[in-house]
Design an enzyme around this catalytic site. Structure first.
Site, PDB file in Angstrom:
ATOM      1  N   PRO A 337      55.983  31.883  36.707  1.00  0.00           N
ATOM      2  CA  PRO A 337      55.298  32.224  35.466  1.00  0.00           C
ATOM      3  C   PRO A 337      55.549  33.633  34.945  1.00  0.00           C
ATOM      4  CG  PRO A 337      53.784  32.436  37.304  1.00  0.00           C
ATOM      5  CD  PRO A 337      55.077  31.931  37.877  1.00  0.00           C
ATOM      6  N   THR A 338      56.045  34.534  35.789  1.00  0.00           N
ATOM      7  CA  THR A 338      56.102  35.936  35.361  1.00  0.00           C
ATOM      8  C   THR A 338      57.235  36.157  34.363  1.00  0.00           C
ATOM      9  OG1 THR A 338      57.647  36.709  37.049  1.00  0.00           O
ATOM     10  CG2 THR A 338      55.322  36.598  37.676  1.00  0.00           C
ATOM     11  N   CYS A 339      57.207  37.322  33.734  1.00  0.00           N
ATOM     12  CA  CYS A 339      58.208  37.630  32.710  1.00  0.00           C
ATOM     13  C   CYS A 339      59.475  38.246  33.294  1.00  0.00           C
ATOM     14  CB  CYS A 339      57.607  38.553  31.660  1.00  0.00           C
ATOM     15  SG  CYS A 339      56.198  37.801  30.844  1.00  0.00           S
ATOM     16  N   ASP A 340      59.670  38.095  34.608  1.00  0.00           N
ATOM     17  CA  ASP A 340      60.857  38.648  35.248  1.00  0.00           C
ATOM     18  C   ASP A 340      61.889  37.544  35.463  1.00  0.00           C
ATOM     19  OD1 ASP A 340      62.788  39.808  36.787  1.00  0.00           O
ATOM     20  OD2 ASP A 340      61.407  40.753  38.188  1.00  0.00           O
ATOM     21  N   ASN A 377      52.324  40.926  37.371  1.00  0.00           N
ATOM     22  CA  ASN A 377      52.081  40.449  36.009  1.00  0.00           C
ATOM     23  C   ASN A 377      50.642  39.912  35.854  1.00  0.00           C
ATOM     24  OD1 ASN A 377      54.623  38.716  33.933  1.00  0.00           O
ATOM     25  ND2 ASN A 377      53.496  40.595  33.640  1.00  0.00           N
TER      26      ASN A 377
END
Ligand code: PLP
Length: 402
Positions: A337-340, A377
């Site tokens: 789910p993270t933006c990485d 995050n």
């Protein structure tokens, strides 16, 4: 759709016919607790503990808390009369709070602050591990309260995680340390080693047992105080995606090597992964999806920064699949789910087309997963739900926030 589901149930569970299919149980737990969810099955902890105990008769099993330091695991193992392997004051606090007897614990971190030693002593633990002269001298002032294990190192380049690189002395240095400890008036009561986690085969354990046998014989010939304990560490493997021999078979050569160790030496081990890995099934749900370059990307609510952290830290690859089979499968991407951008669980996994809310299940996810998950995050760690825990006489589902 109905056919697809019954097929799923038979592949994921191996359930007995009269029990509800596992897929149904998972769906029910997610309906109650939401996703992401980690289902911790105490029955799997019991099964693993008993299997290893049967494969290593005469060896006291100290569960190493590190891979899954969860109260339900500790409590379940207490009910099995297990022993425990602690490495930090946090782990001391956990077992202490649950009423574990300190005599059942050893402290095995080779490098400790004085405060770490005092915390463990305060609880009542008296067995510690050293592997060098500086660490040994830390015990001069506690010499009348402690007995030490000397950690010897045997390199294991094949193991996924080579624990003999960071800790342990060579067999030659071990002899010098035995003499030094005697001169300092510190009791070394035995030897320990850890050949590395998820050992590919039992050869390193066997080599290490044999080498320790030689040190024990040398120690006796030198007239030093007897080495009365041999701790063969952890490293016992579980089956993720590769074939791994059944534990009884894996341990056969280790049993044979241990039979050569003098009868009066107490044998112990420190299994972590073997006991905890099969105990957790991770369930995450699809938050959203996107078609990129002709391939579906599914964004889950758990990922590499969360429960799948072991893919990074532990170099593990878990058996992952969607809960329901729904027809044809296509090469797809499973992302966290993270933006990485490194937060990708699998870049090439065959999946049917999934939709928002569909469930994805990761198996064998009890060891080095939740324990090393982050909240990067601000995605919260997955909640743990405990099943099959014996509470008094009853066996019930006890929800527990992880
Ligand atoms: C991590 C660790 C263990 C557990 O090892 P597994 O490979 O998970 O069985 C045991 N002993 C020590 C000292 C450890 O650091």
């Amino acid at each position: 759709m109905v056919d697809a589901r019954s097929e799923t149930a038979s592949i994921v569970a191996g359930d007995k016919a009269d029990e509800p299919p596992e897929a149904e149980r998972i769906r029910r737990l997610v309906a109650i607790h939401g996703a992401p969810l980690l289902i911790l099955d105490c029955e799997a902890v019991r099964r693993q503990y008993r299997a290893l105990a049967a494969a290593l008769p005469g060896v006291d099993l100290h569960y190493a808390l590190k891979p899954l330091p969860h109260p339900a695991v500790v409590t379940t193992l207490m009910q099995e009369d297990a022993w425990f392997d602690l490495a930090t004051s946090g782990e001391v606090d956990l077992v202490r709070g649950l009423g574990v007897a300190p005599e059942r614990c050893i402290h095995t971190h080779p490098i400790k602050r004085d405060r770490d030693i005092r915390d463990a002593l305060d609880f009542g633990v008296t067995t510690f591990v050293v592997d060098n002269p500086d660490e040994l001298r830390k015990f001069e002032k506690y010499a009348d309260q402690v007995e030490l294990l000397l950690r010897v190192s045997f390199r294991s380049p094949d193991a996924k995680v080579d624990l003999s690189k960071k800790f342990g002395c060579t067999p030659e240095a071990a002899r010098d340390l035995l003499v030094l400890a005697h001169d300092l008036g510190i009791r070394i009561k035995g030897l320990s080693f850890h050949v590395g986690s998820q050992a590919a085969d039992p050869r390193k354990h066997v080599e290490a047992v044999n080498a320790c046998g030689a040190i024990i014989a040398w120690n006796q010939a030198a007239g030093l105080p007897p080495l009365a304990v041999l701790d063969i560490g952890g490293g016992f493997p579980v089956e993720y995606n590769e074939d791994v021999p059944p534990i009884n078979e894996f341990c056969r050569p280790i049993r044979e090597a241990l039979a050569q160790i003098p009868q009066d030496v107490r044998l112990i081990a420190e299994p972590g992964r073997f006991i905890s890995a099969p105990a957790i099934t991770a369930v995450s749900s699809v938050m959203g999806k996107a078609l990129r370059d002709g391939r579906w990307w599914y964004y889950l609510d758990d990922g590499v920064y969360g429960s799948y952290s072991g893919q990074m830290f532990d170099h593990a690859k878990y058996p992952v699949d969607c809960l329901d089979w729904a027809g044809e499968r296509f090469p797809s991407v499973l992302a966290g789910p993270t933006c990485d951008s490194i937060d990708v669980i699998d870049e090439n996994i065959m999946l049917p087309e999934l939709n928002e809310g569909d469930l994805v299940v990761g198996r064998m996810m009890g060891a080095y997963t939740w324990a090393s998950a982050t909240e990067f995050n601000f995605f919260r760690k997955a909640q743990i739900v405990v099943i099959n825990e014996y509470v008094g006489e009853a066996c019930e589902v006890v929800p527990l926030v992880g």
